[in-house]
Design an enzyme around this catalytic site. Sequence first.
Site, PDB file in Angstrom:
ATOM      1  N   GLY A   9      29.441 -24.759   0.414  1.00 39.35           N
ATOM      2  CA  GLY A   9      29.766 -23.238   1.143  1.00 39.35           C
ATOM      3  C   GLY A   9      30.004 -22.066  -0.250  1.00 39.35           C
ATOM      4  N   CYS A  10      30.717 -21.098   0.742  1.00 36.17           N
ATOM      5  CA  CYS A  10      30.616 -19.675  -0.361  1.00 36.17           C
ATOM      6  C   CYS A  10      31.569 -20.150  -1.398  1.00 36.17           C
ATOM      7  CB  CYS A  10      32.041 -19.092   0.078  1.00 36.17           C
ATOM      8  SG  CYS A  10      31.740 -17.337  -0.881  1.00 36.17           S
ATOM      9  N   PHE A  11      30.533 -20.154  -2.842  1.00 36.64           N
ATOM     10  CA  PHE A  11      31.197 -20.386  -3.784  1.00 36.64           C
ATOM     11  C   PHE A  11      32.326 -19.691  -4.366  1.00 36.64           C
ATOM     12  CE2 PHE A  11      27.359 -17.286  -5.815  1.00 36.64           C
ATOM     13  CZ  PHE A  11      27.908 -15.907  -5.228  1.00 36.64           C
ATOM     14  N   TRP A  12      32.804 -18.524  -3.921  1.00 34.71           N
ATOM     15  CA  TRP A  12      33.773 -18.196  -3.995  1.00 34.71           C
ATOM     16  C   TRP A  12      34.989 -18.521  -3.953  1.00 34.71           C
ATOM     17  CZ3 TRP A  12      33.346 -13.035  -0.951  1.00 34.71           C
ATOM     18  CH2 TRP A  12      32.940 -12.263  -1.428  1.00 34.71           C
ATOM     19  N   TYR A 152      38.418 -11.198   2.785  1.00 29.63           N
ATOM     20  CA  TYR A 152      37.901 -13.156   2.849  1.00 29.63           C
ATOM     21  C   TYR A 152      38.915 -14.146   2.102  1.00 29.63           C
ATOM     22  CZ  TYR A 152      34.028 -16.083   2.219  1.00 29.63           C
ATOM     23  OH  TYR A 152      33.530 -17.048   1.763  1.00 29.63           O
TER      24      TYR A 152
END
Length: 175
Positions: A9-12, A152
């Site tokens: 998913g989102c790399f963050w 987020y």
Amino acid sequence: MTTFVLAGGCFWCLDAVYQRTKGVAAVISGYIGGHTKDPNYREVCTGTTGHAEATTVIFDQDVVPAEVILDMFFTVHDPTTLNRQGYDVGTQYRSAMFPLDEHQREQFTAALEKFGAIYPNPLVTTIEESKDFYPAEQIHQDYYSENPDVGYCRVIIDPKLAKIRKYYAEWLNEG
């Protein structure tokens, strides 16, 4: 040092987890698995480059076993949702592992088997050929630490970190 390249998913999210893990020397957010040379965030977000948002994790197996790194990966994201993690939708958010050699392919396959027996729904995580890894723009590196109050981070990343603290506290640098 060992290097794993993982997309969940989102790399963050993965970045936030591994930045806090004992024995991790470096975490690099970036793009892998696509057909566009040297893509940028805006291009990858269109879903047309074929790249996944991924995290390169460089760690010392004498401090944190590879199995723990992979267990965290399967715990912090949902490996049963195809091209989606929560509100993030598209092939760039796929669940994938990119082995750098045959030994890693075997480790990743074993992790898939292990977690395939745990999750109630089938895993959609793929093992893909490693292609060029392109580091993301600087703003995406250690994003959570730099932006902890962004919505987020509060809504998506904070619960993931809480889950990792619950199950992997002994492997974290924080108290």
